[in-house]
Write a protein that holds these residues in place. Structure first.
Motif, PDB file in Angstrom:
ATOM      1  N   THR A   1      -6.070   2.996  -6.126  1.00  8.75           N
ATOM      2  CA  THR A   1      -7.188   3.909  -5.891  1.00  8.75           C
ATOM      3  C   THR A   1      -6.763   5.095  -5.034  1.00  8.75           C
ATOM      4  N   ILE A   2      -6.094   4.829  -3.912  1.00  9.21           N
ATOM      5  CA  ILE A   2      -5.656   5.911  -3.030  1.00  9.21           C
ATOM      6  C   ILE A   2      -4.659   6.808  -3.746  1.00  9.21           C
TER       7      ILE A   2
ATOM      8  N   VAL B   1       0.833  -1.210   0.000  1.00  6.84           N
ATOM      9  CA  VAL B   1       0.000   0.000   0.000  1.00  6.84           C
ATOM     10  C   VAL B   1       0.866   1.259   0.000  1.00  6.84           C
ATOM     11  N   LEU B   2       1.900   1.287   0.845  1.00  8.54           N
ATOM     12  CA  LEU B   2       2.745   2.475   0.927  1.00  8.54           C
ATOM     13  C   LEU B   2       3.497   2.726  -0.383  1.00  8.54           C
ATOM     14  N   LEU B   3       4.199   1.707  -0.872  1.00 11.41           N
ATOM     15  CA  LEU B   3       5.054   1.915  -2.034  1.00 11.41           C
ATOM     16  C   LEU B   3       4.235   2.175  -3.300  1.00 11.41           C
ATOM     17  N   MET B   4       3.174   1.403  -3.506  1.00 10.06           N
ATOM     18  CA  MET B   4       2.391   1.575  -4.726  1.00 10.06           C
ATOM     19  C   MET B   4       1.495   2.814  -4.672  1.00 10.06           C
ATOM     20  N   THR B   5       1.030   3.188  -3.481  1.00  7.02           N
ATOM     21  CA  THR B   5       0.317   4.467  -3.377  1.00  7.02           C
ATOM     22  C   THR B   5       1.267   5.599  -3.755  1.00  7.02           C
ATOM     23  N   GLY B   6       2.482   5.544  -3.239  1.00  4.35           N
ATOM     24  CA  GLY B   6       3.466   6.556  -3.583  1.00  4.35           C
ATOM     25  C   GLY B   6       3.750   6.588  -5.070  1.00  4.35           C
ATOM     26  N   HIS B   7       3.916   5.415  -5.669  1.00  6.61           N
ATOM     27  CA  HIS B   7       4.210   5.371  -7.098  1.00  6.61           C
ATOM     28  C   HIS B   7       3.078   5.968  -7.920  1.00  6.61           C
ATOM     29  N   PHE B   8       1.849   5.508  -7.681  1.00  2.00           N
ATOM     30  CA  PHE B   8       0.739   5.958  -8.516  1.00  2.00           C
ATOM     31  C   PHE B   8       0.326   7.400  -8.214  1.00  2.00           C
ATOM     32  N   ALA B   9       0.622   7.875  -7.021  1.00  2.00           N
ATOM     33  CA  ALA B   9       0.352   9.281  -6.714  1.00  2.00           C
ATOM     34  C   ALA B   9       1.284  10.199  -7.491  1.00  2.00           C
ATOM     35  N   GLY B  10       2.522   9.728  -7.736  1.00  5.56           N
ATOM     36  CA  GLY B  10       3.499  10.579  -8.397  1.00  5.56           C
ATOM     37  C   GLY B  10       3.722  10.313  -9.866  1.00  5.56           C
ATOM     38  N   SER B  11       3.701   9.036 -10.281  1.00  6.55           N
ATOM     39  CA  SER B  11       4.086   8.702 -11.650  1.00  6.55           C
ATOM     40  C   SER B  11       3.127   9.279 -12.681  1.00  6.55           C
ATOM     41  N   VAL B  12       1.851   9.389 -12.321  1.00 12.73           N
ATOM     42  CA  VAL B  12       0.871   9.965 -13.237  1.00 12.73           C
ATOM     43  C   VAL B  12       1.244  11.407 -13.606  1.00 12.73           C
TER      44      VAL B  12
ATOM     45  N   LEU C   1      -0.460 -19.738   0.160  1.00 13.80           N
ATOM     46  CA  LEU C   1      -0.050 -18.819  -0.903  1.00 13.80           C
ATOM     47  C   LEU C   1      -1.231 -18.271  -1.692  1.00 13.80           C
ATOM     48  N   GLU C   2      -2.267 -19.069  -1.878  1.00 15.89           N
ATOM     49  CA  GLU C   2      -3.411 -18.581  -2.651  1.00 15.89           C
ATOM     50  C   GLU C   2      -4.169 -17.500  -1.886  1.00 15.89           C
ATOM     51  N   ALA C   3      -4.379 -17.710  -0.592  1.00 18.84           N
ATOM     52  CA  ALA C   3      -5.045 -16.693   0.225  1.00 18.84           C
ATOM     53  C   ALA C   3      -4.197 -15.429   0.283  1.00 18.84           C
ATOM     54  N   ALA C   4      -2.877 -15.591   0.398  1.00 20.69           N
ATOM     55  CA  ALA C   4      -1.982 -14.434   0.390  1.00 20.69           C
ATOM     56  C   ALA C   4      -2.060 -13.705  -0.940  1.00 20.69           C
ATOM     57  N   GLY C   5      -2.238 -14.472  -2.033  1.00 20.31           N
ATOM     58  CA  GLY C   5      -2.382 -13.851  -3.343  1.00 20.31           C
ATOM     59  C   GLY C   5      -3.608 -12.964  -3.425  1.00 20.31           C
ATOM     60  N   SER C   6      -4.703 -13.387  -2.802  1.00 20.55           N
ATOM     61  CA  SER C   6      -5.906 -12.552  -2.764  1.00 20.55           C
ATOM     62  C   SER C   6      -5.632 -11.239  -2.044  1.00 20.55           C
ATOM     63  N   LEU C   7      -4.961 -11.316  -0.903  1.00 19.69           N
ATOM     64  CA  LEU C   7      -4.646 -10.108  -0.136  1.00 19.69           C
ATOM     65  C   LEU C   7      -3.669  -9.216  -0.891  1.00 19.69           C
ATOM     66  N   MET C   8      -2.780  -9.824  -1.655  1.00 14.82           N
ATOM     67  CA  MET C   8      -1.836  -9.053  -2.457  1.00 14.82           C
ATOM     68  C   MET C   8      -2.568  -8.227  -3.497  1.00 14.82           C
ATOM     69  N   VAL C   9      -3.510  -8.834  -4.215  1.00 15.65           N
ATOM     70  CA  VAL C   9      -4.237  -8.113  -5.261  1.00 15.65           C
ATOM     71  C   VAL C   9      -5.075  -7.000  -4.656  1.00 15.65           C
ATOM     72  N   VAL C  10      -5.752  -7.286  -3.542  1.00 18.97           N
ATOM     73  CA  VAL C  10      -6.542  -6.246  -2.877  1.00 18.97           C
ATOM     74  C   VAL C  10      -5.656  -5.075  -2.470  1.00 18.97           C
ATOM     75  N   SER C  11      -4.469  -5.372  -1.937  1.00 19.39           N
ATOM     76  CA  SER C  11      -3.554  -4.311  -1.516  1.00 19.39           C
ATOM     77  C   SER C  11      -3.148  -3.439  -2.693  1.00 19.39           C
ATOM     78  N   PHE C  12      -2.858  -4.064  -3.834  1.00 20.28           N
ATOM     79  CA  PHE C  12      -2.496  -3.294  -5.028  1.00 20.28           C
ATOM     80  C   PHE C  12      -3.663  -2.421  -5.486  1.00 20.28           C
ATOM     81  N   GLN C  13      -4.876  -2.981  -5.485  1.00 21.13           N
ATOM     82  CA  GLN C  13      -6.033  -2.209  -5.946  1.00 21.13           C
ATOM     83  C   GLN C  13      -6.300  -1.022  -5.027  1.00 21.13           C
ATOM     84  N   VAL C  14      -6.171  -1.244  -3.714  1.00 23.80           N
ATOM     85  CA  VAL C  14      -6.350  -0.143  -2.757  1.00 23.80           C
ATOM     86  C   VAL C  14      -5.295   0.926  -2.989  1.00 23.80           C
ATOM     87  N   ALA C  15      -4.055   0.507  -3.229  1.00 22.30           N
ATOM     88  CA  ALA C  15      -2.972   1.461  -3.453  1.00 22.30           C
ATOM     89  C   ALA C  15      -3.212   2.288  -4.710  1.00 22.30           C
TER      90      ALA C  15
END
Length: 402
Positions: free
Chosen positions: A363-364, A235-246, A347-361
């Motif tokens: 969006t934010i 969430v931290l790293l990808m929020t930072g990336h998408f907030a700035g890279s655009v 690993l599959e359950a962790a994969g679900s949480l990974m995708v949700v984290s990316f989507q939240v990042a």
């Protein structure tokens, strides 16, 4: 990792944690089929960026409304990520992956033929399901194909398709749209998905389900400290990336004072560096995941902050945008691998949480980045990127050594 952890992982997902570094031809073929899948899905995801004007004109809607086809993909994907591993139950994972690509083919065809905006949205929603469900399964499937100690390398190849699609899809979509129309460009992505589906069918071994996840299992996983830290890092790293890279292009226009041609070259450098970052990230992740996360975050923080400080100089701006691309390319490899190390038995359950984290990042990042640039100017989003990336580096240091 301890011997106990390795035994647990072997029992849970049926892989050889001490698999040899050299892969067989069959393993390469299987991993490349997943890279083709990521290329096909992400190409379809980013394609509308180059089609909005002709799409809006043909359907009789505004460009802003046409842009909601991207929102539909992301929003449906966020929900799918939480439910996909629950709904597939104990189905063979090869069958699921091939089925997801069949859904992508059908969704892209529907989007290409849609006579109105609502059917177009329905097609894009189907793509969102295929996209998120694929990524939710990706780490677990790659781990089973190549072994736990080569997951980073395997994910680097799979996410290579993402970098290539990010570079190629908008520009190729725009060109094909100019030549043959936007519907032909959409149909092209159906063809890519069909090729990926055939490659999966021919190359993937049978992958029986090792476990059947419930939604409670997914939420229960969030109690683990490693999962919490891994999700927060995403969430931290990808929020930072998408907030700035655009807002890198506006920065290059208004601060560096570049014309359109040089800006295109700078962004091409970003894309090429991202491809290199995929490979570097995979190697670092397998060697030392904690250090890989620190390096990824520090590179992004330095690139963003240095752009703010020295971005008025053309040479510096080019070099730093390229460095940012390198860090971004490492992120989609390092971050999921980091999260998966906290849940070798799920690993599959962790994969679900990974995708949700990316989507939240994502969006934010989009919301916060827009607010910051409107209220504080062109350099503010990049400063925010630097702060959040530096915070990710500090967070990585809190994680136990692997």
């Amino acid at each position: 990792m301890t011997d106990t952890t390795l035994q647990l992982e072997d029992a849970a997902i049926g892989l050889d944690a001490d698999a040899p570094t050299a892969w067989s031809a069959a393993t390469w073929f299987a991993v490349i089929s997943l890279a083709a899948t990521s290329f096909a899905l992400v190409s379809a995801e980013f394609l509308p960026a180059g089609l909005l004007t002709p799409m809006a004109r043909d359907l009789g809607i505004s460009e802003g409304t046409a842009g909601q086809v991207v929102t539909a993909t992301a929003s449906v994907g966020a929900v799918t990520a939480m439910l996909s591993n629950v709904l597939i139950g104990r189905l063979n994972r090869k069958t699921v992956l091939v089925g997801l690509m069949a859904l992508a083919v059908a969704s892209n065809i529907l989007a290409a033929l849609a006579p109105n905006f609502w059917l177009l949205l329905l097609g894009r929603a189907g793509l969102g399901i295929a996209l998120s469900a694929f990524w939710a399964l990706s780490v677990a499937v790659v781990a089973r194909l190549v072994g736990a100690n080569a997951t980073g390398r395997g994910m680097a190849i799979v996410t290579l398709g993402v970098s290539l699609a990010t570079i190629a899809a908008p520009s190729m979509g725009a060109l094909i749209s100019d030549w043959l129309g936007w519907r032909s460009a959409m149909a092209m992505t159906a063809g890519l998905a069909l090729v990926a589906m055939l490659l999966q069918f021919l190359s993937l071994p049978t992958l029986p389900a090792s476990a059947s996840n419930s939604l409670a299992d997914v939420f229960r996983l969030t109690r683990r400290r490693g999962i919490q830290l891994g999700m927060l890092a995403i969430v931290l790293l990808m929020t930072g990336h998408f907030a700035g890279s655009v807002y890198v292009r506006p920065f290059l226009e208004h601060v560096t004072l570049l014309a359109t041609g040089p800006i295109a070259l700078a962004l091409l450098g970003f894309g090429i560096a991202a491809v290199v970052g995929n490979i570097v990230g995979g190697r670092l992740a397998d060697a030392n995941i904690r250090m890989a996360l620190v390096v990824t975050a520090v590179l992004m923080a330095f690139a963003a902050l240095a752009l703010v400080l020295w971005g008025v100089h053309v040479g510096a701006a080019f070099a730093l945008v390229t460095l940012w691309g390198l860090a971004f390319g490492m992120g989609p490899v390092v971050l999921p691998t980091n999260l998966s190390r906290a849940a070798p038995d799920a690993l599959e359950a962790a994969g679900s949480l990974m995708v949700v984290s990316f989507q939240v990042a994502i969006t934010i990042g989009a919301v916060v980045g827009g607010y910051v640039v409107d209220n504080y100017g062109a350099t503010a989003p990049l400063t925010l990127t630097a702060v959040l990336a530096a915070s990710t580096a500090l967070l990585a240091l809190l994680q136990p050594r692997s």
